[in-house]
Design an enzyme around this catalytic site. Sequence first.
Site, PDB file in Angstrom:
ATOM      1  N   ASP A  33       0.779  -1.188   0.006  1.00  0.00           N
ATOM      2  CA  ASP A  33       0.119   0.150   0.122  1.00  0.00           C
ATOM      3  C   ASP A  33       0.901   1.290   0.049  1.00  0.00           C
ATOM      4  O   ASP A  33       0.664   2.254  -0.893  1.00  0.00           O
ATOM      5  CB  ASP A  33      -0.847   0.023   1.369  1.00  0.00           C
ATOM      6  N   SER A 116      -2.926  -9.933   2.023  1.00  0.00           N
ATOM      7  CA  SER A 116      -2.873 -10.367   3.661  1.00  0.00           C
ATOM      8  C   SER A 116      -1.775 -11.109   4.024  1.00  0.00           C
ATOM      9  O   SER A 116      -1.675 -11.481   5.381  1.00  0.00           O
ATOM     10  CB  SER A 116      -4.249 -11.210   3.838  1.00  0.00           C
TER      11      SER A 116
END
Length: 163
Positions: A33, A116
């Site tokens: 991110d 994840s």
Amino acid sequence: MIIETVQGDITHQQVDAIVNAANESLLGGGGVDGAIHRAAGPDLLLECRTLGGCPTGAAKVTGAYRLPAKYIIHTVGPIWQGGGHSEAELLSGCYRNSLAIASELQLQSLAFPAISTGIFGYPLVEATKIAIATVKNAQFSGELVRFVCFDAETENTYRRLLA
Ligand code: ADP
């Protein structure tokens, strides 16, 4: 549809859309991110601020600004809590909902990170099995899905489970 895996940096991928493993705020974070926000530039954050966040398992699309891709599809993977909190279904939803957006926009090529499996702690082999099975079963109208692995262990796992 071709499914392939490469080791590399997702911000460098020449595909119609890259997928970001974001958090529910969509306002940036660490890992992939952070790398995507740095590479895309500050206008990405301005657009993300208009989106009102994103629930875990869902996905939202933005422009890609300075990246070679045309779009960024932001999805929020589950935080691993031992497996009894619908983590598998939520992770599968990330791949399914990202592919649905890509199909809606008639995109031909899409690159995913290993959602994840970093800060969010999802066990790598389990997460990889879900990623591959969900992409194989999805109704993606495009030509290419690429799994972009940042490290060798992730790439080896994808290669083994794709074979
Ligand atoms: P999460 O919070 O969903 O676990 P992370 O960004 O911490 O997201 O990690 C997800 C995966 O993305 C990990 O395998 C991490 O090594 C990888 N990653 C980190 N930076 C990049 C990058 N620039 N390109 C592709 N993958 C990356």
